[in-house]
Scaffold this active site. Structure first.
Site, short mmCIF file in Angstrom:
data_model
loop_
_atom_site.label_atom_id
_atom_site.label_comp_id
_atom_site.label_asym_id
_atom_site.label_seq_id
_atom_site.Cartn_x
_atom_site.Cartn_y
_atom_site.Cartn_z
N GLU A 25 29.39 12.47 44.40
CA GLU A 25 30.59 12.79 43.61
C GLU A 25 31.86 12.24 44.27
OE1 GLU A 25 32.72 16.47 44.20
OE2 GLU A 25 30.83 17.42 44.76
N LYS A 159 29.50 27.25 46.53
CA LYS A 159 30.61 27.45 47.46
C LYS A 159 30.76 28.94 47.79
CE LYS A 159 33.12 23.33 45.97
NZ LYS A 159 32.17 22.85 44.94
#
Length: 301
Positions: A25, A159
Site C-alpha cells: 500500500e 491497528k
C-alpha cells in the site's frame, strides 16, 4: 477498468514471466510516517520482498491512473507530497474522474491488486471497528472489503488503537477467514498477541499458500493472515494501552474524526512512547513483507 492500470517495468516483467508478486500500500508512505522515515521504510519493505524471492508492487494513484509498482522518483514523491488524497473504495471514482493523486488504504490496495491479478498483499495493520463505534458507527471499509475482494492480506492484526474484539466479530460475521501465523491468538499490532483466539492457525508459508489456493478454488473472497510482530520489537500490552487511552483523549479534545483519526493517533503514540511505537511499526511491516514474499513464492510452486 484495466485501461486505468499502469505497471512499472519490474512488475510488468514479473507478471509476463509468471513470477511471484506482492502488493504493497501507499497510505503508510503518505499518511503513516514522517519524511524521510516513510521513504526509508517504503524502500526497505520493497527490498525485503525482493530478498525473499518476490517482486514488490507498491500501489498508488497518479493523475487518476492506478500505478502498480512505483519508481524511486515516484516513491520519493509520495513520501514528500502534502496534497495526496487518502483513498478507500468510495474515493476511487473521484480520483479517477478528477485525475488527481491518491494513496491507497488497505481496501483500495486490495481492489487494485485484484484488478492487476495479484493475489497477495502485505501491510502493517488493517483498519477495523473503532472504539466507541456503538456511538460513532466508525468502522473501517477495510473489513467489508475482505468479503468482496479475493486478495490475501498479511498484517500484524488490526491497528491497536481499534476495538479488537469487535473487529474480530465483524470479520466473523462477513465470513472472513482469519489465520494466525504461528500463533493461537490475534496479534495486537504493537504486541505479539491479544487475548482473542484466532479460529485457525498455520505455521508454514507452504500451508498458507495451500490455503490461498483452496480459497481460490472455492471462489471465496479475502483472507486475513495475522502475523505477530517480532518479539524483540513488541511493546507490552499494558504500556501501549495506557498511551492509546491518552491519544484517544487528545483526539476527542481536538475533535479529530473520520479518516484523519488513524494518522493522528499514530503520530501521538510515537510522541508518547518516545519513538518506540514507530520502531515497532517499521519492524512489523518488514516482518509482514518477508512472510508475504515467502507465501508468494510458494503460491507459484
Amino acid at each position: 477498468m484495466n485501461t486505468l492500470l499502469q505497471f512499472s517495468v519490474e512488475v510488468k516483467n514479473a507478471m509476463q514471466n509468471n513470477l511471484p508478486v506482492v502488493a504493497l500500500e501507499s497510505t503508510i508512505i503518505s499518511h503513516g510516517m514522517p519524511y524521510p522515515l516513510n521513504l526509508e521504510v517504503a524502500t526497505a519493505v520493497e527490498n525485503t520482498v525482493r530478498q525473499n524471492g518476490a517482486v514488490p508492487a507498491t500501489i498508488a494513484i497518479i493523475n487518476g491512473q492506478f500505478h502498480v509498482g512505483l519508481s524511486e522518483a515516484e516513491l520519493d514523491f509520495f513520501a514528500q507530497a502534502k496534497d495526496v488524497m487518502k483513498c478507500s473504495r468510495r474515493d476511487l471514482p473521484y480520483v479517477v474522474a478528477q485525475k488527481i493523486n491518491g494513496a491507497t488504504t488497505v481496501a483500495a490496495t486490495m481492489i487494485i491488486a485484484e484488478m492487476a491479478g495479484i493475489p497477495l498483499f502485505a501491510t502493517g495493520g488493517i483498519g477495523g471497528v473503532h472504539r466507541m463505534a456503538q456511538n460513532t458507527f466508525d468502522i473501517s471499509a477495510d473489513l467489508i472489503e475482505f468479503s468482496q475482494t479475493r486478495v490475501a492480506v498479511v498484517s500484524a492484526g488490526a491497528k491497536a488503537i481499534l476495538d479488537l474484539p469487535k473487529t474480530m466479530e465483524y470479520l466473523e460475521t462477513f465470513g472472513v477467514p482469519v489465520i494466525g501465523y504461528g500463533t493461537d491468538f490475534f496479534p495486537a499490532f504493537y504486541s505479539t498477541c491479544s487475548n482473542i483466539k484466532v479460529p485457525m492457525r498455520l505455521d508454514q508459508a507452504t500451508e498458507l499458500a495451500q490455503f490461498i489456493h483452496a480459497n481460490q478454488q472455492l471462489n471465496q473472497k479475502g483472507i486475513l493472515i495475522a502475523n505477530p510482530i517480532p518479539q524483540e520489537f513488541a511493546i507490552d500490552n499494558s504500556e501501549i494501552e495506557h498511551h492509546i487511552e491518552q491519544a484517544l483523549q487528545e483526539a476527542d479534545k481536538q475533535g479529530v474524526t473520520g479518516k484523519e483519526i488513524t494518522p493522528f493517533l499514530l503520530k501521538k503514540l510515537n510522541e508518547l512512547t518516545a519513538g518506540k511505537s514507530q520502531i515497532a511499526n517499521k519492524a512489523l511491516v518488514l516482518n509482514n513483507a518477508e512472510l508475504a514474499a515467502k507465501i508468494a513464492v510458494e503460491l507459484k510452486r
